[in-house]
Enzyme design. Structure first.
Site, PDB file in Angstrom:
ATOM      1  N   SER A 154     -11.224 -19.770 -60.114  1.00  0.00           N
ATOM      2  CA  SER A 154     -11.020 -21.467 -60.065  1.00  0.00           C
ATOM      3  C   SER A 154      -9.688 -22.322 -61.012  1.00  0.00           C
ATOM      4  O   SER A 154      -9.306 -21.889 -61.184  1.00  0.00           O
ATOM      5  CB  SER A 154     -12.396 -22.366 -60.289  1.00  0.00           C
ATOM      6  N   ARG A 162      -2.063 -28.377 -56.130  1.00  0.00           N
ATOM      7  CA  ARG A 162      -1.407 -26.787 -55.413  1.00  0.00           C
ATOM      8  C   ARG A 162      -0.566 -26.519 -55.180  1.00  0.00           C
ATOM      9  O   ARG A 162      -0.331 -25.655 -55.055  1.00  0.00           O
ATOM     10  CB  ARG A 162      -3.198 -26.942 -54.913  1.00  0.00           C
ATOM     11  N   HIS A 214      -6.638 -20.967 -48.596  1.00  0.00           N
ATOM     12  CA  HIS A 214      -7.443 -22.112 -49.144  1.00  0.00           C
ATOM     13  C   HIS A 214      -8.279 -22.063 -48.461  1.00  0.00           C
ATOM     14  O   HIS A 214      -9.959 -22.487 -48.437  1.00  0.00           O
ATOM     15  CB  HIS A 214      -7.444 -21.807 -50.596  1.00  0.00           C
ATOM     16  N   GLU A 231     -14.979 -30.495 -43.949  1.00  0.00           N
ATOM     17  CA  GLU A 231     -13.190 -29.463 -44.117  1.00  0.00           C
ATOM     18  C   GLU A 231     -13.357 -29.938 -42.007  1.00  0.00           C
ATOM     19  O   GLU A 231     -11.649 -29.603 -42.070  1.00  0.00           O
ATOM     20  CB  GLU A 231     -13.395 -28.098 -45.017  1.00  0.00           C
ATOM     21  N   ARG A 281      -5.572 -31.061 -50.642  1.00  0.00           N
ATOM     22  CA  ARG A 281      -5.417 -31.841 -51.098  1.00  0.00           C
ATOM     23  C   ARG A 281      -5.792 -31.590 -52.815  1.00  0.00           C
ATOM     24  O   ARG A 281      -5.484 -30.202 -53.431  1.00  0.00           O
ATOM     25  CB  ARG A 281      -7.233 -30.206 -50.730  1.00  0.00           C
ATOM     26  N   LEU A 339     -15.971 -30.923 -52.572  1.00  0.00           N
ATOM     27  CA  LEU A 339     -16.940 -31.269 -52.819  1.00  0.00           C
ATOM     28  C   LEU A 339     -17.618 -32.493 -52.093  1.00  0.00           C
ATOM     29  O   LEU A 339     -18.161 -33.292 -51.578  1.00  0.00           O
ATOM     30  CB  LEU A 339     -17.521 -30.819 -53.435  1.00  0.00           C
TER      31      LEU A 339
END
Length: 639
Positions: free
Chosen positions: A285, A331, A402, A426, A436, A442
């Site tokens: 995570s 990310r 991912h 998604e 993202r 979520l």
């Protein structure tokens, strides 16, 4: 011919959704009882949508290929869910969440959709608390928050390292209530293999019972897709092995535009690849980056144990390069920085393709008990997979595929370019632009399912109240079923020598090498030819054992890989067309002096919406210009 109309409501950004809800067309309760909706996918978006629509009184048919809706891939999400509650009183707001999301996506998402997402985020938390989702609490009783990449506030609600599982159980409980009331008819172990079109509208699906192999026809006044992303086009990804693009691809071939297919997210904190026979990758995570520090040795080729490398010989490269955000950069930025460190010869582990994620300082500062309370199950999972104790030695991590920001193009109502066909979560393109931010998947899935589609689908169905249920012996259903039969028979008839997995691995290696973390024109052109060759080999030499009317997982995989082979080519076309770098799409020809992504707003501030033109014909590019009224376009800077 596709005509893109985003249907964004007029008026100030902060008032669009409120005004829309007050003026949208409605369906009265008596009429809802006669309207049928097909929902594909039982993850957070699908389960919440089916539960909400059934609660409103619609008749819902729901399909998932798992043995239970509880096993949808949303269960794998670990870190948390974003919401602008500002419990920490640290300066968060709806506008700041909106701005962070637009900026995090490198200014390639639609303002109106993103603002709505930020606006409804707070309600999602209240809904989930009411369902009994066990979010972490502060000592004083309020819900706890942690930080995620790309932001400077704490807005991520979490349940240890299993937030997705707990949220899915909450949505599943709401869904189960509607199943018990006979408002939802549940079809487990069923896969959608075709969209049925009648008079230009989506009117149902063809599904295959994965246990018996029987093909089934199902009518719906509208069809809702909530089938997740297509990251498994790369073979190795953090996605469950069953995740696929088939539902989206069938919709694309029936006229639904595919938006931004090349926008793929590479997650920076995954357990590195360990061998040639690995079937999937495991995500650690992003929440770990709150307390873990990322570093590599200063010296190239340093093979000492991490505990033997002194502090002054460690390069905490994210903290050095991005002091304002440090280890919590977005990310895409963290992934590229890890790749650069490894390319410089500073990578660690047997392959040299890893960096350290170290909790030494956090344990010394907070104590091991605190770290265990926050991340204990993640540490346990890492130790089971690697045999190393992350309390004593740093984790080794490396970027991996991912999430996919691309997906079916949808308007403000979440309707595709096919009337009556919707895409949620998604599987649509709408909210995350070119990258993202963590903990936003979520948020989007539940926002679309609980708070958006119940309003927007009513606007369409208000014009369908005079449409009676169409019998499934209609010629359009027969034609759709025959096309599915022919494809299955063709796959089974090839009787070649290459397994589905071998061909899928070949595709994945090409996509990762040439359309992964970095892309260039020469490599993309080479990749396109290679994908075409693999596709040709597939249809000549794939081996699919077993029969059509039985439990046959090789047949399932073969059909999905056939779609991945076509999708891969479209992704490459999209990457070739977008001659700029933005977010997760990094064109080596378009970089700043510091090696960061360099956008070209003058020429590429648009959504690419690809239109299917027929078998073996090049797709047609349509463009939705992105208009920024509230946000000032700027170079993304996390320093």
């Amino acid at each position: 011919m596709i005509k893109l109309d985003s249907k964004i409501p007029p008026g100030p950004l902060a008032e669009k959704w409120t005004k829309y809800r007050s003026t949208v067309k409605l369906v009265n309760p008596a009429n809802k009882r006669h309207l049928e909706i097909v929902v594909i996918g039982s993850g957070l978006a699908g389960a919440s949508a089916a539960a909400s629509l059934a609660e409103l009184g619609y008749k819902v048919k729901m399909f998932c290929f798992q043995d239970s809706p509880r096993r949808a891939h949303s269960i794998a999400a670990q870190g948390g869910i974003n919401a602008a509650k500002n419990y920490q009183n640290d300066g968060d707001s709806t506008y700041r969440l909106f701005y962070d999301t637009i900026k995090g996506g490198d200014f390639r998402s639609r303002e109106a959709n993103v603002y709505r997402l930020a606006e409804v985020s707070a309600s999602i938390i209240d809904q989930c608390v009411a369902q009994g989702v066990p979010f972490a609490h502060e000592y004083g009783g309020t819900l706890d928050n942690r930080s995620f990449g790309g932001v400077q506030v704490s807005r991520t609600f979490y349940a240890r390292g299993q937030t997705g599982q707990q949220l899915l159980l909450g949505a599943y409980s709401a869904l189960s209530r509607q199943i018990g009331k006979k408002q939802v008819q549940m079809y487990n172990r069923h896969e959608m293999l075709e969209v049925v079109m009648i008079d230009g509208k989506a009117r149902g699906i063809i599904a295959r019972d994965l246990v018996t192999g029987k093909l089934e026809r199902h009518f719906g006044h509208a069809v809702v897709l909530a089938t997740g992303g297509y990251g498994n086009v790369f073979f190795l990804s953090t996605n469950a092995m069953g995740c696929n693009v088939t539902a989206n691809w069938k919709a694309y071939k029936k006229g639904a535009a595919f938006g931004n297919p090349c926008f793929t997210q590479i997650h920076p904190t995954c357990i590195p690849v360990s061998g040639d026979y690995q079937s999937k990758l495991t995500l650690m995570s992003e929440s770990l980056r709150n307390d873990g520090r990322i570093w590599v040795p200063m010296k190239e080729g340093d093979k000492r144990k991490p505990t033997d490398i002194p502090e002054n010989e460690r390069d905490y490269y994210l903290e050095r390069r991005y002091p304002a955000f440090g280890n919590l950069v977005p990310r895409d930025v963290a992934s590229r920085a890890a790749k650069q460190a490894c390319d410089e010869g500073k990578g660690v582990g047997p392959s040299g393709l890893a960096v350290y994620l170290d909790f030494r300082d956090a344990i010394a500062r907070l104590g091991q008990n605190v770290i265990a309370a926050r991340y204990g199950n993640l540490f346990e999972m890492y130790e089971k997979i690697t045999g190393e104790d992350p309390y004593k030695t740093p984790m080794r991590i490396y970027p991996a595929v991912h999430y996919t920001m691309g997906g079916l193009w949808v308007d403000y109502n979440l309707m595709t370019t096919v009337h009556g066909l919707y895409a949620l979560g998604e599987c649509n393109f709408s909210d995350h632009g070119a990258n993202r931010l963590g903990a936003s998947a979520l948020m989007q899935g539940l926002a679309d399912g609980y708070y958006v589609i119940p309003y927007t689908i009513g606007d369409y169905l208000s014009g369908e109240i005079m449409t009676k249920a169409i019998p499934t012996d209609h010629p359009a259903f027969a034609e759709a079923e025959n096309s599915v039969k022919e494809r299955i028979e063709k796959l089974l008839s090839i009787k070649g020598n290459q397994s589905v997995d071998d061909l899928h691995k070949r595709l994945g290696k090409v996509m990762w090498e040439y359309c992964g973390m970095a892309r260039n024109e020469e490599g993309l052109k080479k990749a396109k030819k290679m994908v075409q060759e693999i596709r040709e080999d597939f249809w000549k030499d794939v081996k699919v054992p077993g029969g059509a009317f039985e439990f046959n997982q090789e047949l399932e995989k073969a059909a999905r890989v056939a779609d991945f082979l076509e999708l891969g080519e479209l992704m490459i076309d999209d990457a070739l067309n977008r001659k700029e770098s933005c977010g997760g799409h990094f064109r080596e020809e378009s970089a700043t002096d510091k090696g960061e992504a360099k956008r070209d707003d003058a020429n590429f501030a648009y959504v690419s919406a690809w239109e299917y033109q027929g078998e073996n014909q090049p797709a047609k590019l349509n463009k939705e210009p992105l208009v920024f009224e509230e946000i000032h376009l700027a170079e993304r800077n996390y320093e």
